[in-house]
Design a protein around this motif. Sequence first.
Motif, PDB file in Angstrom:
ATOM      1  N   ARG A 279      -3.682   9.540  -9.969  1.00 12.93           N
ATOM      2  CA  ARG A 279      -2.256   9.315 -10.122  1.00 12.93           C
ATOM      3  C   ARG A 279      -1.493  10.163  -9.084  1.00 12.93           C
ATOM      4  NH1 ARG A 279       0.207   7.495 -14.776  1.00 12.93           N
ATOM      5  NH2 ARG A 279      -1.826   7.663 -15.760  1.00 12.93           N
ATOM      6  N   GLU A 280      -1.887  11.448  -9.024  1.00 12.92           N
ATOM      7  CA  GLU A 280      -1.231  12.370  -8.112  1.00 12.92           C
ATOM      8  C   GLU A 280      -1.385  11.934  -6.647  1.00 12.92           C
ATOM      9  OE1 GLU A 280      -2.127  16.864  -7.911  1.00 12.92           O
ATOM     10  OE2 GLU A 280      -1.806  16.273 -10.004  1.00 12.92           O
ATOM     11  N   ARG A 281      -2.617  11.555  -6.306  1.00 13.48           N
ATOM     12  CA  ARG A 281      -2.884  11.135  -4.931  1.00 13.48           C
ATOM     13  C   ARG A 281      -2.021   9.946  -4.540  1.00 13.48           C
ATOM     14  NH1 ARG A 281      -8.909  10.983  -6.716  1.00 13.48           N
ATOM     15  NH2 ARG A 281      -9.161  13.231  -6.834  1.00 13.48           N
ATOM     16  N   THR A 282      -1.884   9.016  -5.471  1.00 10.99           N
ATOM     17  CA  THR A 282      -1.126   7.807  -5.182  1.00 10.99           C
ATOM     18  C   THR A 282       0.337   8.139  -4.934  1.00 10.99           C
ATOM     19  OG1 THR A 282      -2.604   6.664  -6.662  1.00 10.99           O
ATOM     20  CG2 THR A 282      -0.611   5.502  -6.065  1.00 10.99           C
ATOM     21  N   VAL A 283       0.880   9.034  -5.750  1.00 13.86           N
ATOM     22  CA  VAL A 283       2.290   9.379  -5.616  1.00 13.86           C
ATOM     23  C   VAL A 283       2.539  10.139  -4.316  1.00 13.86           C
ATOM     24  CG1 VAL A 283       4.155  10.734  -6.648  1.00 13.86           C
ATOM     25  CG2 VAL A 283       2.628   9.410  -8.104  1.00 13.86           C
ATOM     26  N   GLN A 284       1.575  11.004  -3.941  1.00 10.92           N
ATOM     27  CA  GLN A 284       1.794  11.850  -2.764  1.00 10.92           C
ATOM     28  C   GLN A 284       1.540  11.161  -1.431  1.00 10.92           C
ATOM     29  OE1 GLN A 284      -0.588  15.249  -3.561  1.00 10.92           O
ATOM     30  NE2 GLN A 284       0.949  16.147  -4.918  1.00 10.92           N
ATOM     31  N   ALA A 285       0.765  10.092  -1.455  1.00 10.48           N
ATOM     32  CA  ALA A 285       0.357   9.494  -0.184  1.00 10.48           C
ATOM     33  C   ALA A 285       1.532   8.902   0.584  1.00 10.48           C
ATOM     34  CB  ALA A 285      -0.684   8.415  -0.439  1.00 10.48           C
ATOM     35  N   THR A 286       1.540   9.137   1.899  1.00 11.40           N
ATOM     36  CA  THR A 286       2.577   8.538   2.739  1.00 11.40           C
ATOM     37  C   THR A 286       2.118   7.172   3.251  1.00 11.40           C
ATOM     38  OG1 THR A 286       1.610   9.884   4.491  1.00 11.40           O
ATOM     39  CG2 THR A 286       3.688  10.640   3.558  1.00 11.40           C
ATOM     40  N   ASP A 287       0.828   7.023   3.374  1.00 14.95           N
ATOM     41  CA  ASP A 287       0.291   5.796   3.947  1.00 14.95           C
ATOM     42  C   ASP A 287      -0.905   5.322   3.150  1.00 14.95           C
ATOM     43  OD1 ASP A 287       1.846   5.988   6.556  1.00 14.95           O
ATOM     44  OD2 ASP A 287       0.812   7.904   6.509  1.00 14.95           O
ATOM     45  N   TRP A 288      -0.961   4.050   2.937  1.00 18.50           N
ATOM     46  CA  TRP A 288      -2.125   3.496   2.254  1.00 18.50           C
ATOM     47  C   TRP A 288      -2.979   2.741   3.276  1.00 18.50           C
ATOM     48  CZ3 TRP A 288      -0.145   0.921  -2.924  1.00 18.50           C
ATOM     49  CH2 TRP A 288       0.507   1.908  -3.698  1.00 18.50           C
TER      50      TRP A 288
ATOM     51  N   LEU B 235       0.692   0.377  -7.028  1.00 16.96           N
ATOM     52  CA  LEU B 235       2.143   0.231  -6.815  1.00 16.96           C
ATOM     53  C   LEU B 235       2.902   0.699  -8.047  1.00 16.96           C
ATOM     54  CD1 LEU B 235       2.396  -3.254  -5.065  1.00 16.96           C
ATOM     55  CD2 LEU B 235       3.084  -1.045  -4.107  1.00 16.96           C
ATOM     56  N   TYR B 236       2.361   0.372  -9.191  1.00 17.48           N
ATOM     57  CA  TYR B 236       3.003   0.784 -10.442  1.00 17.48           C
ATOM     58  C   TYR B 236       3.013   2.312 -10.537  1.00 17.48           C
ATOM     59  CZ  TYR B 236       3.692   1.609 -15.402  1.00 17.48           C
ATOM     60  OH  TYR B 236       4.147   2.090 -16.596  1.00 17.48           O
ATOM     61  N   LEU B 237       1.854   2.904 -10.225  1.00 20.68           N
ATOM     62  CA  LEU B 237       1.749   4.366 -10.276  1.00 20.68           C
ATOM     63  C   LEU B 237       2.710   5.025  -9.304  1.00 20.68           C
ATOM     64  CD1 LEU B 237      -2.012   5.250 -10.308  1.00 20.68           C
ATOM     65  CD2 LEU B 237      -0.351   5.505 -12.132  1.00 20.68           C
ATOM     66  N   ALA B 238       2.821   4.456  -8.123  1.00 16.82           N
ATOM     67  CA  ALA B 238       3.684   5.044  -7.093  1.00 16.82           C
ATOM     68  C   ALA B 238       5.152   4.774  -7.420  1.00 16.82           C
ATOM     69  CB  ALA B 238       3.326   4.478  -5.731  1.00 16.82           C
ATOM     70  N   GLN B 239       5.406   4.051  -8.485  1.00 19.07           N
ATOM     71  CA  GLN B 239       6.762   3.694  -8.920  1.00 19.07           C
ATOM     72  C   GLN B 239       7.550   3.032  -7.811  1.00 19.07           C
ATOM     73  OE1 GLN B 239       8.173   7.465 -10.395  1.00 19.07           O
ATOM     74  NE2 GLN B 239       7.166   7.145 -12.354  1.00 19.07           N
ATOM     75  N   SER B 240       6.857   2.156  -7.102  1.00 17.71           N
ATOM     76  CA  SER B 240       7.512   1.451  -6.008  1.00 17.71           C
ATOM     77  C   SER B 240       8.373   0.344  -6.582  1.00 17.71           C
ATOM     78  CB  SER B 240       6.471   0.826  -5.091  1.00 17.71           C
ATOM     79  OG  SER B 240       5.565   1.816  -4.686  1.00 17.71           O
ATOM     80  N   SER B 241       9.582   0.246  -6.080  1.00 18.82           N
ATOM     81  CA  SER B 241      10.420  -0.861  -6.518  1.00 18.82           C
ATOM     82  C   SER B 241      10.094  -2.072  -5.653  1.00 18.82           C
ATOM     83  CB  SER B 241      11.894  -0.498  -6.354  1.00 18.82           C
ATOM     84  OG  SER B 241      12.634  -1.685  -6.205  1.00 18.82           O
ATOM     85  N   LEU B 242       9.833  -3.189  -6.314  1.00 18.98           N
ATOM     86  CA  LEU B 242       9.422  -4.377  -5.556  1.00 18.98           C
ATOM     87  C   LEU B 242      10.576  -5.356  -5.375  1.00 18.98           C
ATOM     88  CD1 LEU B 242       5.855  -4.866  -7.043  1.00 18.98           C
ATOM     89  CD2 LEU B 242       6.519  -3.812  -4.889  1.00 18.98           C
ATOM     90  N   ASP B 243      11.810  -4.868  -5.603  1.00 19.61           N
ATOM     91  CA  ASP B 243      12.961  -5.748  -5.440  1.00 19.61           C
ATOM     92  C   ASP B 243      13.092  -6.214  -3.990  1.00 19.61           C
ATOM     93  OD1 ASP B 243      13.414  -5.223  -7.997  1.00 19.61           O
ATOM     94  OD2 ASP B 243      15.089  -3.827  -7.694  1.00 19.61           O
ATOM     95  N   ARG B 244      12.755  -5.303  -3.110  1.00 16.78           N
ATOM     96  CA  ARG B 244      12.816  -5.617  -1.682  1.00 16.78           C
ATOM     97  C   ARG B 244      11.463  -5.336  -1.050  1.00 16.78           C
ATOM     98  NH1 ARG B 244      17.093  -1.952  -0.540  1.00 16.78           N
ATOM     99  NH2 ARG B 244      18.199  -2.540  -2.423  1.00 16.78           N
ATOM    100  N   PRO B 245      11.135  -5.982   0.071  1.00 17.29           N
ATOM    101  CA  PRO B 245       9.829  -5.707   0.696  1.00 17.29           C
ATOM    102  C   PRO B 245       9.674  -4.216   0.993  1.00 17.29           C
ATOM    103  CG  PRO B 245      10.872  -7.587   1.735  1.00 17.29           C
ATOM    104  CD  PRO B 245      11.889  -7.015   0.782  1.00 17.29           C
ATOM    105  N   LEU B 246       8.498  -3.687   0.728  1.00 15.97           N
ATOM    106  CA  LEU B 246       8.265  -2.251   0.845  1.00 15.97           C
ATOM    107  C   LEU B 246       8.135  -1.787   2.289  1.00 15.97           C
ATOM    108  CD1 LEU B 246       5.476  -1.726  -1.823  1.00 15.97           C
ATOM    109  CD2 LEU B 246       7.740  -0.676  -1.830  1.00 15.97           C
ATOM    110  N   HIS B 247       8.790  -0.645   2.587  1.00 14.35           N
ATOM    111  CA  HIS B 247       8.556   0.031   3.857  1.00 14.35           C
ATOM    112  C   HIS B 247       7.631   1.218   3.624  1.00 14.35           C
ATOM    113  CE1 HIS B 247      11.377  -2.208   6.307  1.00 14.35           C
ATOM    114  NE2 HIS B 247      12.110  -2.294   5.217  1.00 14.35           N
TER     115      HIS B 247
END
Length: 278
Positions: free
Chosen positions: A109-118, A169-181
């Motif tokens: 979980r931590e790794r996913t949140v901290q990562a800048t690049d996948w 994506l869920y873990l990283a709490q990414s909002s998918l309303d707009r395409p991700l940068h």
Amino acid sequence: MADQHTILLVGESNVGKTHYGAQFLKRLMVKACALQMRGAPTNLEAFTTALGCLTEGRATDHTPASNYVESVWPIRDDSGRSADLVWPDYGGEQVRNLVTERRIPPTWRERTVQATDWVVLIRLHSLRSEEDLFSRPLQTFAAVAAQNEHAAFEPSDQARIIELLQMLLYLAQSSLDRPLHKPRLTILLSCWDELRTAELPPDLLAARLPMFWAFVRSNWSSPSVIGLSALEKALSKTDPDADYAIRGPEEFGYVILPNGERSNDITLPIRRLMAEAT
Ligand SMILES: Nc1nc2c(ncn2[C@@H]2O[C@H](COP(=O)(O)OP(=O)(O)OP(=O)(O)O)[C@@H](O)[C@H]2O)c(=O)[nH]1
Ligand SMILES: [Mg+2]
């Protein structure tokens, strides 16, 4: 100040994570790439066995399932940008388990949140190709369905990889309303040499895993798809390859950029991430 590039390197077992890490590190050590080491790397143990094997022209072993080690490589690119690259090596079963057990250990979980690049490694050659009405007559399907009536349902390889990215994506709490940068996504089609193809990497991915590619394109603004052959050819664990032993492992391996251009610099996928960071 150096940017911190923590890479979430995602790949199931046997996709080539360890060999890519070792070949990448070797390139940095012998300065045969666009990136340069600008300080002392730490935690190299994860790669020392692999480096030793490659120097003799042999492949290294599967990483034990429970291992997880992060190695930190301070690097600089050819235009002076600095970064600390946090490169993990682990047993790929951990990734498979995230999906099958539907439980995420706190460390992941931590790794996913901290990562800048996948960076996702996919080895197309070892994925099962889907059987559908277009590739098989209907009767064969009916027979298989009857046989498997009591067998546990197993999603296709393609569906499993999508599910994995959905969970991350869920873990990283990414909002998918707009395409991700952010996080940026790089897909490496590993062991490219096995595929014996002249297609462009994004085209091949679209043809082989159409559902996955549609998922990626609808969620990320500019995903990169790059072919990676970290070794350039298959190596045996027991019979040393003479060319490797004579010329050195750094003389082998290449990437195929999205436009089809081939380069021997296997650090380019990461160099591109550094250049895009602002
Ligand atoms: N032909 C070819 N084989 C490769 C390449 N890279 C890795 N391999 C082979 O693929 C197998 C798996 O590579 P690893 O690097 O051990 O894979 P991994 O992702 O670390 O696997 P786990 O440790 O089980 O998670 C090994 O037998 C390698 O020799 C490549 O570029 N080309
Ligand atoms: Mg490994």
